[in-house]
Design a protein around this motif. Structure first.
Motif, PDB file in Angstrom:
ATOM      1  N   MET A   1      -5.248   9.752  26.460  1.00 53.02           N
ATOM      2  CA  MET A   1      -5.851  10.611  25.436  1.00 53.02           C
ATOM      3  C   MET A   1      -4.800  11.164  24.477  1.00 53.02           C
ATOM      4  SD  MET A   1      -8.161  14.036  25.922  1.00 53.02           S
ATOM      5  CE  MET A   1      -8.648  14.995  24.494  1.00 53.02           C
ATOM      6  N   PHE A   2      -3.658  11.645  25.051  1.00 50.63           N
ATOM      7  CA  PHE A   2      -2.612  12.203  24.187  1.00 50.63           C
ATOM      8  C   PHE A   2      -2.024  11.143  23.267  1.00 50.63           C
ATOM      9  CE2 PHE A   2      -2.439  15.173  27.884  1.00 50.63           C
ATOM     10  CZ  PHE A   2      -2.860  16.308  27.196  1.00 50.63           C
ATOM     11  N   LYS A   3      -1.880   9.912  23.783  1.00 52.32           N
ATOM     12  CA  LYS A   3      -1.368   8.814  22.955  1.00 52.32           C
ATOM     13  C   LYS A   3      -2.334   8.536  21.807  1.00 52.32           C
ATOM     14  CE  LYS A   3       0.287   4.045  23.145  1.00 52.32           C
ATOM     15  NZ  LYS A   3      -0.444   3.636  21.939  1.00 52.32           N
ATOM     16  N   ARG A   4      -3.628   8.605  22.097  1.00 55.46           N
ATOM     17  CA  ARG A   4      -4.635   8.370  21.063  1.00 55.46           C
ATOM     18  C   ARG A   4      -4.534   9.424  19.963  1.00 55.46           C
ATOM     19  NH1 ARG A   4     -10.236   9.869  21.096  1.00 55.46           N
ATOM     20  NH2 ARG A   4     -11.425   8.596  19.627  1.00 55.46           N
ATOM     21  N   ILE A   5      -4.309  10.670  20.366  1.00 47.20           N
ATOM     22  CA  ILE A   5      -4.152  11.752  19.377  1.00 47.20           C
ATOM     23  C   ILE A   5      -2.899  11.533  18.546  1.00 47.20           C
ATOM     24  CG2 ILE A   5      -3.716  14.219  19.096  1.00 47.20           C
ATOM     25  CD1 ILE A   5      -5.445  14.667  21.620  1.00 47.20           C
ATOM     26  N   LEU A   6      -1.778  11.218  19.214  1.00 41.88           N
ATOM     27  CA  LEU A   6      -0.513  11.011  18.505  1.00 41.88           C
ATOM     28  C   LEU A   6      -0.601   9.843  17.525  1.00 41.88           C
ATOM     29  CD1 LEU A   6       2.010  11.545  21.440  1.00 41.88           C
ATOM     30  CD2 LEU A   6       1.809  12.974  19.402  1.00 41.88           C
ATOM     31  N   ASN A  10      -0.763  11.791  10.937  1.00 44.59           N
ATOM     32  CA  ASN A  10      -0.145  11.246   9.718  1.00 44.59           C
ATOM     33  C   ASN A  10       1.370  11.424   9.723  1.00 44.59           C
ATOM     34  OD1 ASN A  10      -2.547  10.388   8.475  1.00 44.59           O
ATOM     35  ND2 ASN A  10      -3.001  12.475   7.792  1.00 44.59           N
ATOM     36  N   THR A  11       1.879  12.280  10.606  1.00 49.98           N
ATOM     37  CA  THR A  11       3.317  12.529  10.694  1.00 49.98           C
ATOM     38  C   THR A  11       3.957  11.547  11.684  1.00 49.98           C
ATOM     39  OG1 THR A  11       2.979  14.886  10.256  1.00 49.98           O
ATOM     40  CG2 THR A  11       5.081  14.251  11.240  1.00 49.98           C
ATOM     41  N   ALA A  12       5.064  10.920  11.259  1.00 48.24           N
ATOM     42  CA  ALA A  12       5.788  10.013  12.150  1.00 48.24           C
ATOM     43  C   ALA A  12       6.399  10.818  13.298  1.00 48.24           C
ATOM     44  CB  ALA A  12       6.873   9.275  11.378  1.00 48.24           C
ATOM     45  N   THR A  13       6.064  10.450  14.535  1.00 48.22           N
ATOM     46  CA  THR A  13       6.538  11.167  15.721  1.00 48.22           C
ATOM     47  C   THR A  13       7.363  10.220  16.585  1.00 48.22           C
ATOM     48  OG1 THR A  13       4.535  12.523  15.668  1.00 48.22           O
ATOM     49  CG2 THR A  13       5.824  12.558  17.692  1.00 48.22           C
ATOM     50  N   LEU A  14       8.618  10.616  16.858  1.00 54.66           N
ATOM     51  CA  LEU A  14       9.535   9.787  17.636  1.00 54.66           C
ATOM     52  C   LEU A  14      10.063  10.600  18.804  1.00 54.66           C
ATOM     53  CD1 LEU A  14       9.844   9.028  14.421  1.00 54.66           C
ATOM     54  CD2 LEU A  14      11.732   7.636  15.196  1.00 54.66           C
ATOM     55  N   LEU A  15      10.269   9.952  19.921  1.00 54.91           N
ATOM     56  CA  LEU A  15      10.814  10.608  21.101  1.00 54.91           C
ATOM     57  C   LEU A  15      12.091   9.889  21.521  1.00 54.91           C
ATOM     58  CD1 LEU A  15      10.150  12.918  23.143  1.00 54.91           C
ATOM     59  CD2 LEU A  15       9.140  11.165  24.609  1.00 54.91           C
ATOM     60  N   PHE A  16      13.203  10.675  21.584  1.00 56.65           N
ATOM     61  CA  PHE A  16      14.501  10.116  21.976  1.00 56.65           C
ATOM     62  C   PHE A  16      14.920  10.710  23.323  1.00 56.65           C
ATOM     63  CE2 PHE A  16      14.509   9.741  17.352  1.00 56.65           C
ATOM     64  CZ  PHE A  16      15.039   8.473  17.148  1.00 56.65           C
ATOM     65  N   ASN A  17      15.585   9.902  24.160  1.00 53.09           N
ATOM     66  CA  ASN A  17      16.115  10.433  25.422  1.00 53.09           C
ATOM     67  C   ASN A  17      17.488  11.072  25.186  1.00 53.09           C
ATOM     68  OD1 ASN A  17      17.954   8.325  25.211  1.00 53.09           O
ATOM     69  ND2 ASN A  17      16.953   7.046  26.754  1.00 53.09           N
ATOM     70  N   LEU A  22      15.495   5.497  21.494  1.00 50.19           N
ATOM     71  CA  LEU A  22      14.083   5.747  21.203  1.00 50.19           C
ATOM     72  C   LEU A  22      13.223   5.299  22.385  1.00 50.19           C
ATOM     73  CD1 LEU A  22      12.093   6.667  18.937  1.00 50.19           C
ATOM     74  CD2 LEU A  22      11.906   4.264  18.296  1.00 50.19           C
ATOM     75  N   SER A  23      12.393   6.222  22.881  1.00 45.58           N
ATOM     76  CA  SER A  23      11.525   5.895  24.011  1.00 45.58           C
ATOM     77  C   SER A  23      10.051   5.854  23.614  1.00 45.58           C
ATOM     78  CB  SER A  23      11.728   6.907  25.150  1.00 45.58           C
ATOM     79  OG  SER A  23      11.521   8.231  24.685  1.00 45.58           O
ATOM     80  N   TYR A  24       9.707   6.435  22.454  1.00 42.57           N
ATOM     81  CA  TYR A  24       8.309   6.379  22.008  1.00 42.57           C
ATOM     82  C   TYR A  24       8.258   6.559  20.484  1.00 42.57           C
ATOM     83  CZ  TYR A  24       3.589   7.826  20.823  1.00 42.57           C
ATOM     84  OH  TYR A  24       2.366   7.916  20.214  1.00 42.57           O
ATOM     85  N   VAL A  25       7.334   5.864  19.835  1.00 43.25           N
ATOM     86  CA  VAL A  25       7.066   6.043  18.406  1.00 43.25           C
ATOM     87  C   VAL A  25       5.569   5.845  18.193  1.00 43.25           C
ATOM     88  CG1 VAL A  25       7.625   3.615  17.938  1.00 43.25           C
ATOM     89  CG2 VAL A  25       7.620   5.272  16.061  1.00 43.25           C
ATOM     90  N   ASN A  26       4.966   6.736  17.410  1.00 44.55           N
ATOM     91  CA  ASN A  26       3.524   6.603  17.167  1.00 44.55           C
ATOM     92  C   ASN A  26       3.262   5.645  16.004  1.00 44.55           C
ATOM     93  OD1 ASN A  26       4.237   8.162  14.966  1.00 44.55           O
ATOM     94  ND2 ASN A  26       2.598   9.663  15.218  1.00 44.55           N
ATOM     95  N   THR A  27       1.991   5.455  15.668  1.00 47.44           N
ATOM     96  CA  THR A  27       1.628   4.482  14.625  1.00 47.44           C
ATOM     97  C   THR A  27       2.207   4.867  13.272  1.00 47.44           C
ATOM     98  OG1 THR A  27      -0.435   3.994  15.798  1.00 47.44           O
ATOM     99  CG2 THR A  27      -0.320   3.343  13.486  1.00 47.44           C
ATOM    100  N   ALA A  28       2.159   6.170  12.932  1.00 43.87           N
ATOM    101  CA  ALA A  28       2.735   6.628  11.653  1.00 43.87           C
ATOM    102  C   ALA A  28       4.238   6.349  11.610  1.00 43.87           C
ATOM    103  CB  ALA A  28       2.458   8.120  11.452  1.00 43.87           C
ATOM    104  N   ASP A  35       8.392  -1.286  11.237  1.00 44.16           N
ATOM    105  CA  ASP A  35       8.596  -2.183  12.376  1.00 44.16           C
ATOM    106  C   ASP A  35       7.639  -1.763  13.495  1.00 44.16           C
ATOM    107  OD1 ASP A  35       9.606  -4.211  13.918  1.00 44.16           O
ATOM    108  OD2 ASP A  35      11.709  -3.599  13.711  1.00 44.16           O
ATOM    109  N   SER A  36       7.473  -2.626  14.468  1.00 46.80           N
ATOM    110  CA  SER A  36       6.553  -2.335  15.566  1.00 46.80           C
ATOM    111  C   SER A  36       7.267  -1.571  16.672  1.00 46.80           C
ATOM    112  CB  SER A  36       5.971  -3.625  16.119  1.00 46.80           C
ATOM    113  OG  SER A  36       6.983  -4.388  16.749  1.00 46.80           O
ATOM    114  N   ALA A  37       6.478  -0.843  17.483  1.00 48.23           N
ATOM    115  CA  ALA A  37       7.035  -0.084  18.601  1.00 48.23           C
ATOM    116  C   ALA A  37       7.745  -1.020  19.587  1.00 48.23           C
ATOM    117  CB  ALA A  37       5.924   0.690  19.300  1.00 48.23           C
TER     118      ALA A  37
END
Length: 344
Positions: A1-6, A10-17, A22-28, A35-37
């Protein structure tokens, strides 16, 4: 569900360790980074932002060391050969009293900055136009009386030497009258018709080549797919001609001017959104515009040439504004671009 919301943000959201991989990037984020995730996940931030503003990496490193959120604005980012401007927000995620990950939000602000700049330019133009028109009207009234008095005096005088003085007064009054008429602009509404912008550009090219002799090169780079626009042909010719003449005077002999047309989609001019617009670029390889005056070049009486009147660009902007369009300028040595944007 949280992934669906992210993925619907419209804001690009990235998660770094902690190693800034980079460990996660949303569609924006995929859209922003072009580039693709699948390809992006695992890439280090240094590699991801290596051609971008160094502040991007510095902010992430500081956020990791200080364990405090950081915000930075208007950072230039480069991806796939394209430069764009982003606002950055970095938030440390703390696990067991230490930073385990960094959540990064990137918001592209190019359009916001451009729209804000255009609105400011249009507002300044309207203010300057009202001021100049009011001043021109106030000058024209006593000027007419001055000319009339000189004509009456000329009829009364018999001495040719004295008549010469009154003729000078009349001639100078006419010259000032012409200047005031230019400041006031056209005194009738535009004759709007469906026209082809390339016919206008070809007419300007012929006029310039006929007037200016010498080693001058005009290159045409037209997009034939541009639809016709609704405009006053003569006013559009005058606006383009004013800009091209400025370019000719800037480059001198041996210079090159490019007349370029392209389609612009989803163009915002002021607060008005247009699905399609025609963009006409007048590009020259001259020495460029003085940075001290580039923000004011569309104001009346602002010029970089000793023999210039400072009216050409102001009049051109006013004529394009009458067509709900806008003229923008970007200049650096060897590459000055005036862009006329007309809604279709």
């Amino acid at each position: 569900m949280f992934k669906r919301i992210l993925d619907h943000l419209n804001t690009a959201t990235l998660l770094f360790n902690r190693d800034l991989n980079l460990s996660y990037v949303n569609t924006a984020g995929e859209i922003l980074l072009a580039d693709s995730a699948r390809h992006l996940v695992g890439v280090n931030a240094i590699e991801l932002f290596k051609f971008s503003d160094p502040a991007l990496i510095i902010n992430l490193q500081q956020c990791l060391m200080m364990a405090e959120p950081l915000v930075d604005r208007e950072l230039v980012m480069e991806r796939m050969g394209q430069n764009f401007t982003v606002n950055l927000s970095a938030t440390p995620l703390i696990t067991e009293y230490k930073v385990s990950e960094i959540l990064v939000e990137l918001q592209r602000v190019d359009n916001h900055l451009r729209i804000s700049k255009e609105e400011q330019l249009l507002s300044q133009q309207n203010t300057a136009r009202l001021l100049v028109r009011g001043l021109a009207h106030e000058i024209k009234n006593p000027l007419g009386g001055l000319r009339g008095a000189a004509q009456l005096l000329n009829l009364e005088l018999t001495d040719p030497d004295l008549k010469e003085y009154t003729q000078i007064i009349i001639a100078e009054s006419d010259r000032l009258q012409g200047l005031m008429d230019k400041l006031l602009g056209p005194n009738k509404p535009p004759d709007i018709r469906v026209i082809n912008v390339h016919e206008v550009l070809e007419r300007v090219r012929q006029l310039v080549e006929a007037e200016f002799s010498g080693n001058l090169s005009i290159v045409c780079d037209y997009d034939p797919s541009i639809p016709n626009v609704r405009a006053d042909r003569n006013l559009l010719i005058q606006a383009v001609l004013n800009i091209v003449k400025n370019a000719v005077q800037a480059i001198g002999n041996g210079g090159k001017i490019i007349l370029k047309t392209r389609i612009q989609r989803n163009q915002v001019i002021g607060r008005q959104h247009h699905k399609l617009a025609a963009k006409i670029d007048i590009i020259d390889n001259g020495s460029g515009i003085d940075p001290d005056i580039i923000e004011r070049i569309f104001y009346p009486m602002i010029t970089g040439r000793a023999d210039g009147t400072g009216l050409g660009l102001s009049i051109a902007q006013s004529l394009i504004n009458q067509h709900n369009g806008l003229i923008e300028c970007h200049s650096e040595p060897g590459n000055t671009v005036f862009s006329i944007i007309l809604p279709i």
